[in-house]
Design a protein around this motif. Sequence first.
Motif, mmCIF file in Angstrom:
data_model
loop_
_atom_site.group_PDB
_atom_site.id
_atom_site.type_symbol
_atom_site.label_atom_id
_atom_site.label_comp_id
_atom_site.label_asym_id
_atom_site.label_seq_id
_atom_site.Cartn_x
_atom_site.Cartn_y
_atom_site.Cartn_z
ATOM 1 N N ASN A 274 0.835 -1.207 0.000
ATOM 2 C CA ASN A 274 0.000 0.000 0.000
ATOM 3 C C ASN A 274 0.866 1.253 0.000
ATOM 4 N N ALA A 275 1.891 1.257 0.843
ATOM 5 C CA ALA A 275 2.772 2.418 0.917
ATOM 6 C C ALA A 275 3.486 2.645 -0.414
ATOM 7 N N LEU A 276 3.893 1.562 -1.056
ATOM 8 C CA LEU A 276 4.537 1.668 -2.370
ATOM 9 C C LEU A 276 3.575 2.273 -3.393
ATOM 10 N N ALA A 277 2.330 1.795 -3.415
ATOM 11 C CA ALA A 277 1.339 2.321 -4.352
ATOM 12 C C ALA A 277 1.082 3.804 -4.102
ATOM 13 N N LEU A 278 0.981 4.195 -2.840
ATOM 14 C CA LEU A 278 0.755 5.605 -2.512
ATOM 15 C C LEU A 278 1.913 6.472 -2.998
ATOM 16 N N GLN A 279 3.131 5.950 -2.863
ATOM 17 C CA GLN A 279 4.296 6.664 -3.377
ATOM 18 C C GLN A 279 4.217 6.832 -4.891
ATOM 19 N N GLN A 280 3.951 5.737 -5.578
ATOM 20 C CA GLN A 280 3.934 5.770 -7.037
ATOM 21 C C GLN A 280 2.835 6.679 -7.570
ATOM 22 N N LEU A 281 1.706 6.703 -6.880
ATOM 23 C CA LEU A 281 0.577 7.530 -7.310
ATOM 24 C C LEU A 281 0.672 8.964 -6.791
ATOM 25 N N ARG A 282 1.671 9.235 -5.961
ATOM 26 C CA ARG A 282 1.876 10.555 -5.357
ATOM 27 C C ARG A 282 0.657 10.982 -4.538
ATOM 28 N N LEU A 283 0.098 10.023 -3.809
ATOM 29 C CA LEU A 283 -1.080 10.298 -2.997
ATOM 30 C C LEU A 283 -0.743 10.518 -1.526
ATOM 31 N N ALA A 284 0.481 10.171 -1.108
ATOM 32 C CA ALA A 284 0.858 10.295 0.298
ATOM 33 C C ALA A 284 2.375 10.262 0.426
ATOM 34 N N THR A 285 2.850 10.662 1.606
ATOM 35 C CA THR A 285 4.260 10.545 1.966
ATOM 36 C C THR A 285 4.455 9.260 2.751
ATOM 37 N N ARG A 286 5.568 8.589 2.494
ATOM 38 C CA ARG A 286 5.859 7.333 3.189
ATOM 39 C C ARG A 286 7.115 7.499 4.046
ATOM 40 N N SER A 287 7.072 6.894 5.239
ATOM 41 C CA SER A 287 8.268 6.785 6.068
ATOM 42 C C SER A 287 8.229 5.444 6.788
ATOM 43 N N ASP A 288 9.302 4.675 6.695
ATOM 44 C CA ASP A 288 9.336 3.365 7.337
ATOM 45 C C ASP A 288 9.718 3.453 8.803
ATOM 46 N N THR A 289 10.159 4.625 9.245
ATOM 47 C CA THR A 289 10.403 4.888 10.657
ATOM 48 C C THR A 289 9.779 6.238 11.000
ATOM 49 N N LEU A 290 9.509 6.452 12.266
ATOM 50 C CA LEU A 290 8.936 7.723 12.700
ATOM 51 C C LEU A 290 9.714 8.274 13.891
ATOM 52 N N ASN A 291 9.943 9.565 13.863
ATOM 53 C CA ASN A 291 10.441 10.280 15.031
ATOM 54 C C ASN A 291 9.970 11.729 14.907
ATOM 55 N N GLN B 5 5.910 21.383 1.668
ATOM 56 C CA GLN B 5 4.877 21.754 0.703
ATOM 57 C C GLN B 5 4.875 20.727 -0.436
ATOM 58 N N SER B 6 4.750 19.452 -0.049
ATOM 59 C CA SER B 6 4.816 18.372 -1.037
ATOM 60 C C SER B 6 3.641 18.452 -2.002
ATOM 61 N N SER B 7 3.890 18.077 -3.243
ATOM 62 C CA SER B 7 2.860 18.154 -4.291
ATOM 63 C C SER B 7 2.036 16.869 -4.316
ATOM 64 N N GLN B 8 1.251 16.676 -3.265
ATOM 65 C CA GLN B 8 0.403 15.484 -3.182
ATOM 66 C C GLN B 8 -0.750 15.603 -4.169
ATOM 67 N N GLN B 9 -1.042 14.500 -4.856
ATOM 68 C CA GLN B 9 -2.183 14.448 -5.766
ATOM 69 C C GLN B 9 -3.472 14.228 -4.966
ATOM 70 N N PHE B 10 -4.585 14.731 -5.481
ATOM 71 C CA PHE B 10 -5.878 14.531 -4.835
ATOM 72 C C PHE B 10 -6.828 13.837 -5.806
ATOM 73 N N VAL B 11 -7.717 13.018 -5.261
ATOM 74 C CA VAL B 11 -8.601 12.196 -6.079
ATOM 75 C C VAL B 11 -10.027 12.306 -5.557
ATOM 76 N N HIS B 12 -10.973 11.798 -6.356
ATOM 77 C CA HIS B 12 -12.353 11.688 -5.901
ATOM 78 C C HIS B 12 -12.926 10.381 -6.435
ATOM 79 N N TYR B 13 -13.518 9.581 -5.551
ATOM 80 C CA TYR B 13 -14.034 8.273 -5.928
ATOM 81 C C TYR B 13 -15.563 8.278 -5.968
ATOM 82 N N PRO B 14 -16.162 7.432 -6.828
ATOM 83 C CA PRO B 14 -17.623 7.344 -6.901
ATOM 84 C C PRO B 14 -18.187 6.554 -5.718
ATOM 85 N N ASN B 15 -19.495 6.416 -5.691
ATOM 86 C CA ASN B 15 -20.175 5.677 -4.628
ATOM 87 C C ASN B 15 -20.135 4.184 -4.973
#
Length: 338
Positions: A274-291, A302-312
């Motif tokens: 899922n994280a890989l797909a989000l990266q490839q689609l530019r839908l989110a930022t990924r980090s395998d560690t957090l601090n 000011q990352s250029s995240q893509q935005f989408v809209h899904y149907p019902n």
Amino acid sequence: MKILYGVQATGNGHISRARAMGKYLAAAGVQTDYLFSGRPADQLFDMQQFGQYQVKRGLTFVTQAGKVNYWQTFWQASVRTLQQDIKALDLSSYDLVLTDFEPITAHAARLQHKRSIAFGHQYAFLHNIPMEHATPMTRLVFKHFAPAQYQLGLHWHHFNQPILPPIIDEEPHDVAQNEQQVLVYLPFEDQNQVVNMLKPLTEYQFSVYGPGLSKATLGHIHTHPLALKPFKTDLASCNYVLSNAGFELISEALQLKKRIMVKPLQGQMEQQSNALALQQLRLATRSDTLNSSIVANWLGSQSSQQFVHYPNVAKAICDWLLADTPTDVATLSKQLWQ
């Protein structure tokens, strides 16, 4: 029509999809019984919508400190109980079995030759989509864990495959947007470590939900036990979402155009993919560690995240299920992605 709907209850995402689907099944006059497995009954919450539902042990993965613990998973699994529950489940009164990656209903339907339809994110992995750390074993799990006659995979993009968009349990929320609010949902992490990580970031307001937390305010950090309505309200009002890489919450956050960072559960192929797909689609930022520094850099970027809209999709699937002559899955997929 009478349906038995099996739901994998290990994570809240499957239950959220069942909430969305259940509304349209009820509106269509379908009599629907629910079976949940993978979590003890006393750990389920806000389940009034599902009436007199059943709870079974099923199968689940054990996690500790943000990683899958395969040793504990093996020792806590009860294959014998699973087999007994499959054999004991009487499907004679049902016209159809639905399963959202729930193994008891799926295998009982196969044994009793009952019409069955599966849908969920896991079934997307039966297709050629972005995957990380996929092995022959993981492919076998996705194929045989909860099989059905028809299998509808869900994902954030079609990847030129007969996959459907996400099922999203949307509820209207007339709440003010808070540009500095961050919704934090990291249920597989140590919650004390999560709170300590956020303490230095005093420019932001954090709404933290997780197992074992109580309702409390620690300056700019507000902790909450798991509860449906407060969580949905905070999701609607926040500007940022920090979470593991589960499918359903990210789907809802994308639909609401939130800025997202995910930390995939290590050792869990689905979340890492899922994280890989989000990266490839530019839908989110990924980090395998957090601090604190990593989170601060993400919030300040000011990352250029893509935005989408899904149907019902929930309504579309319900209409498809009840149609006299339903289209094939590939046609349904094309119609929804248009």
